[in-house]
Write a protein that holds these residues in place. Sequence first.
Motif, mmCIF file in Angstrom:
data_model
loop_
_atom_site.group_PDB
_atom_site.id
_atom_site.type_symbol
_atom_site.label_atom_id
_atom_site.label_comp_id
_atom_site.label_asym_id
_atom_site.label_seq_id
_atom_site.Cartn_x
_atom_site.Cartn_y
_atom_site.Cartn_z
ATOM 1 N N PHE A 1 -1.353 45.476 -38.344
ATOM 2 C CA PHE A 1 -1.995 45.696 -37.055
ATOM 3 C C PHE A 1 -3.459 46.027 -37.334
ATOM 4 N N ARG B 1 -7.083 46.665 -28.343
ATOM 5 C CA ARG B 1 -6.023 47.134 -29.242
ATOM 6 C C ARG B 1 -6.374 48.507 -29.775
ATOM 7 N N LEU C 1 -1.588 47.982 -27.323
ATOM 8 C CA LEU C 1 -2.599 47.338 -26.493
ATOM 9 C C LEU C 1 -3.075 48.365 -25.471
ATOM 10 N N TRP D 1 0.455 42.007 -34.075
ATOM 11 C CA TRP D 1 0.202 41.842 -32.644
ATOM 12 C C TRP D 1 1.054 40.715 -32.067
ATOM 13 N N LEU E 1 4.452 42.434 -31.212
ATOM 14 C CA LEU E 1 4.453 43.693 -30.459
ATOM 15 C C LEU E 1 5.203 43.640 -29.134
#
Length: 137
Positions: A58, A64, A79, A118, A121
């Motif tokens: 990440f 983010r 996020l 991401w 996620l």
Amino acid sequence: MPRNAKKSRRLVADGRVYMWTMRHSHREDGGGRSEGCRQTLTLSPQPAGTGGPLRIVFADGPGRFVPGGAPLGSGDVGLTRGQSLNLHQPGAVRALLEVALARGWRPGEPRAVEVDGWTLLQEAGARAGDDARVVGH
């Protein structure tokens, strides 16, 4: 007594054992200065030598957040207007592992694999449930 953040933790998923760790790091700019936080979750199939590790990364960026000091906890990723996870929670780690497996990661392969966290996620957050989410985001 607090956990030793550098000590691996054990996770069992679908009858397979993994050891997992989480690390915070930074990239270097052209002048050798640190920039850009990264949180890397590494899952290693067990016993050792039975498969290469999965590294779920990440990296910070617009919209983010990754841990980088107060007010975030050391395992918080997410996020700013959406899903978030606490990577200290085994449920969050298991959910990320399940999504990676569903998308084709094979723990028996001998090479290390790095995945952009991401991309996992949203689905992992939906699988993990409320216990694995960051509070307050």
